[in-house]
Design an enzyme around this catalytic site. Structure first.
Site, short mmCIF file in Angstrom:
data_model
loop_
_atom_site.label_atom_id
_atom_site.label_comp_id
_atom_site.label_asym_id
_atom_site.label_seq_id
_atom_site.Cartn_x
_atom_site.Cartn_y
_atom_site.Cartn_z
N LYS A 20 14.81 22.87 -53.13
CA LYS A 20 14.91 23.88 -54.19
C LYS A 20 16.16 23.65 -55.06
O LYS A 20 16.13 23.87 -56.27
CB LYS A 20 14.92 25.29 -53.58
CG LYS A 20 13.56 25.69 -53.03
CD LYS A 20 12.55 25.80 -54.17
CE LYS A 20 11.18 26.25 -53.75
NZ LYS A 20 10.25 26.25 -54.87
N LEU A 60 10.86 28.42 -59.67
CA LEU A 60 11.26 29.42 -58.67
C LEU A 60 11.89 28.76 -57.45
O LEU A 60 11.32 27.85 -56.87
CB LEU A 60 10.05 30.23 -58.20
CG LEU A 60 9.28 30.96 -59.29
CD1 LEU A 60 8.29 31.92 -58.66
CD2 LEU A 60 10.23 31.71 -60.20
N GLY A 61 13.05 29.25 -57.09
CA GLY A 61 13.73 28.75 -55.90
C GLY A 61 13.71 29.80 -54.83
O GLY A 61 12.69 30.47 -54.60
N SER A 62 14.86 30.01 -54.18
CA SER A 62 14.92 30.93 -53.05
C SER A 62 16.38 31.25 -52.76
O SER A 62 17.27 30.44 -53.05
CB SER A 62 14.30 30.24 -51.84
OG SER A 62 14.83 30.74 -50.65
N SER A 63 16.62 32.40 -52.13
CA SER A 63 18.01 32.75 -51.81
C SER A 63 18.59 31.84 -50.73
O SER A 63 19.80 31.85 -50.51
CB SER A 63 18.09 34.22 -51.36
OG SER A 63 17.24 34.44 -50.27
N CYS A 64 17.75 31.02 -50.07
CA CYS A 64 18.31 30.14 -49.04
C CYS A 64 19.02 28.93 -49.62
O CYS A 64 19.57 28.12 -48.88
CB CYS A 64 17.23 29.72 -48.05
SG CYS A 64 16.06 28.57 -48.73
N TYR A 108 14.15 22.96 -46.93
CA TYR A 108 13.57 23.69 -48.07
C TYR A 108 14.65 23.93 -49.13
O TYR A 108 14.43 23.76 -50.33
CB TYR A 108 13.02 25.01 -47.52
CG TYR A 108 12.38 25.91 -48.53
CD1 TYR A 108 11.14 25.59 -49.09
CD2 TYR A 108 12.98 27.10 -48.92
CE1 TYR A 108 10.54 26.43 -50.00
CE2 TYR A 108 12.38 27.95 -49.83
CZ TYR A 108 11.16 27.61 -50.38
OH TYR A 108 10.56 28.45 -51.28
N HIS A 142 6.65 34.68 -42.77
CA HIS A 142 7.97 35.31 -42.83
C HIS A 142 7.94 36.61 -42.03
O HIS A 142 6.90 37.03 -41.53
CB HIS A 142 8.36 35.56 -44.30
CG HIS A 142 8.79 34.31 -44.99
ND1 HIS A 142 7.95 33.61 -45.84
CD2 HIS A 142 9.94 33.62 -44.96
CE1 HIS A 142 8.59 32.55 -46.29
NE2 HIS A 142 9.80 32.52 -45.78
N TRP A 181 11.65 38.58 -33.04
CA TRP A 181 12.40 37.36 -32.76
C TRP A 181 13.90 37.58 -32.98
O TRP A 181 14.29 38.32 -33.90
CB TRP A 181 11.97 36.24 -33.70
CG TRP A 181 10.58 35.74 -33.47
CD1 TRP A 181 9.73 36.11 -32.48
CD2 TRP A 181 9.89 34.79 -34.29
NE1 TRP A 181 8.54 35.43 -32.62
CE2 TRP A 181 8.61 34.62 -33.71
CE3 TRP A 181 10.22 34.06 -35.43
CZ2 TRP A 181 7.67 33.75 -34.26
CZ3 TRP A 181 9.29 33.20 -35.98
CH2 TRP A 181 8.02 33.04 -35.39
N ASN A 213 13.89 37.40 -50.28
CA ASN A 213 12.69 37.39 -49.41
C ASN A 213 11.62 38.30 -50.02
O ASN A 213 11.84 39.49 -50.18
CB ASN A 213 13.04 37.90 -48.01
CG ASN A 213 13.99 36.97 -47.26
OD1 ASN A 213 14.88 36.38 -47.85
ND2 ASN A 213 13.79 36.85 -45.97
P1 GDP Z 1 14.56 33.60 -43.17
O1 GDP Z 1 14.92 34.76 -44.07
O2 GDP Z 1 14.56 32.28 -43.87
O3 GDP Z 1 15.42 33.58 -41.92
O4 GDP Z 1 13.02 33.77 -42.76
P2 GDP Z 1 12.11 34.77 -41.88
O5 GDP Z 1 11.53 35.80 -42.76
O6 GDP Z 1 11.14 33.90 -41.14
O7 GDP Z 1 13.06 35.45 -40.80
C1 GDP Z 1 13.97 36.45 -41.12
C2 GDP Z 1 14.59 37.04 -39.87
O8 GDP Z 1 13.60 37.80 -39.17
C3 GDP Z 1 15.12 36.01 -38.85
O9 GDP Z 1 16.33 36.52 -38.31
C4 GDP Z 1 14.03 36.01 -37.79
O10 GDP Z 1 14.50 35.62 -36.50
C5 GDP Z 1 13.62 37.47 -37.79
N1 GDP Z 1 12.30 37.75 -37.19
C6 GDP Z 1 12.07 38.69 -36.24
N2 GDP Z 1 10.79 38.66 -35.83
C7 GDP Z 1 10.17 37.70 -36.57
C8 GDP Z 1 8.83 37.21 -36.61
O11 GDP Z 1 7.95 37.64 -35.87
N3 GDP Z 1 8.56 36.23 -37.53
C9 GDP Z 1 9.53 35.73 -38.36
N4 GDP Z 1 9.19 34.75 -39.24
N5 GDP Z 1 10.82 36.15 -38.33
C10 GDP Z 1 11.13 37.12 -37.45
#
Ligand code: GDP
Length: 300
Positions: free
Chosen positions: A126, A91-95, A122, A165, A188, A151
């Site tokens: 992967k 298993l990998g990831s879309s990143c 990461y 996440h 965020w 995700n």
């Molecule tokens: P990504 O898909 O690898 O970027 O992983 P994340 O799931 O950690 O983040 C996805 C998006 O959600 C990014 O744009 C983050 O900045 C945003 N985000 C907003 N609030 C949060 C938070 O509280 N935690 C995380 N992990 N991401 C957040």
């Protein structure tokens, strides 16, 4: 999270499931992994174990994400081969795809451009893992395949705000805001990035399908085929949790890649479809979260 979902899904298949808990086996220990594999001699191996984390953890601990994943996956894939395992699902990831790949991202976009810097450590691990499966296929003719899930979220997720996440982070924040009678919830970044989400039980269903029916050289994208902005996701989570909070944005935190919607036409061509909508998946996950807070195994 993914391993447990696969075990739940395999319960209805005619097979004996072998698992290796963290206490039982350290996947960083090459000799231990070789011994485990030689003793059990499984017919097939699903590699769901990885050092994973959200955008901030990835950015802050590059050595952990690159080195631990390279070691763990090489130990497992190599030990499986030594123990004559003929089927393996990595298993990998879309990143793994370039930061600015054309959307939706097809499997062929791999290695066509620079990666998103917040998770390149990461992603590089992967990419090496899926290439190692291809290499074993080509050199030794074993049926080692790879899937790239989008995700994922659902029961068993990590709700720690520093390493999680976005779905579990916002679910926890919304829950805590509601409990404290708060009026705002902080998200965020800018809220504009778009992400695709898949409930982990749907992912497990697709993965077991691939394990049984797929034997190709190329990795296969596993997703829902739909994405939404982080701001929309935050509103959906606030509504599922029943918090009466307005959403504020923290521009000091990274946005990451602007969009990573996967092209899931290869998977969908088989007739497979997810069962959960995002709304129903979030509701199911929130009830799991509440139950497990009560039981004490999710600690806030
Ligand atoms: P990504 O898909 O690898 O970027 O992983 P994340 O799931 O950690 O983040 C996805 C998006 O959600 C990014 O744009 C983050 O900045 C945003 N985000 C907003 N609030 C949060 C938070 O509280 N935690 C995380 N992990 N991401 C957040």
């Amino acid at each position: 999270m993914v391993g447990s979902a696969i075990v739940r899904r395999l319960a209805v298949e005619d097979c004996e499931v072998l698992t290796a808990s963290r206490d039982e086996l350290d996947l960083l220990d090459q000799a231990g992994v070789r011994r485990w594999m030689a003793d059990r001699r499984p017919d097939a191996v699903v590699m769901a174990a990885a050092k994973v984390g959200g955008i901030l953890a990835n950015d802050r601990f590059p050595v952990d994400f690159l080195s631990e994943n390279l070691v763990v996956q090489t130990n497992i894939i190599d030990s499986a081969f030594r123990s004559e395992v003929t089927k393996l699902l990595f298993l990998g990831s879309s990143c793994i795809y370039p930061k600015l790949a054309a959307q939706p991202i097809s499997e062929d976009a791999l290695l066509t451009g620079p990666l998103e810097p917040t998770n390149e450590w990461y992603a590089i691990a992967k990419i090496a893992g899926l290439k190692l499966c291809q290499a074993y296929r080509r050199q030794y003719g074993v049926d080692y395949i790879s899937a790239m899930p989008t995700n994922l979220y659902g029961p068993g997720d990590n709700f720690d705000l520093n390493s999680s996440h976005v779905v579990p982070a916002l679910m926890r924040k919304a829950y805590e805001t509601k409990r404290a009678g708060g009026k705002t919830m902080q998200v965020w970044g800018s809220g504009t990035p778009m992400r695709e989400f898949l409930h982990v039980d749907d992912a497990a269903d697709a993965l077991v399908y691939l394990l049984k029916a797929y034997a190709g050289d190329s990795h296969v994208n596993v997703g829902s085929g739909e994405d939404i902005t982080i701001a929309e996701l935050a509103r959906a989570i606030v509504s599922v949790v029943g918090a009466e909070a307005t959403i504020t944005f923290d521009p000091t935190k990274p946005d990451g890649t602007p969009r990573k919607l996967m092209d899931v036409s290869r998977l969908f061509a088989t007739g497979w479809r997810p069962r959960y909508s995002l709304r129903s998946g979030l509701e199911q996950t929130f009830s799991w979260f509440l139950r497990h807070i009560e039981q004490g195994d999710v600690r806030l």
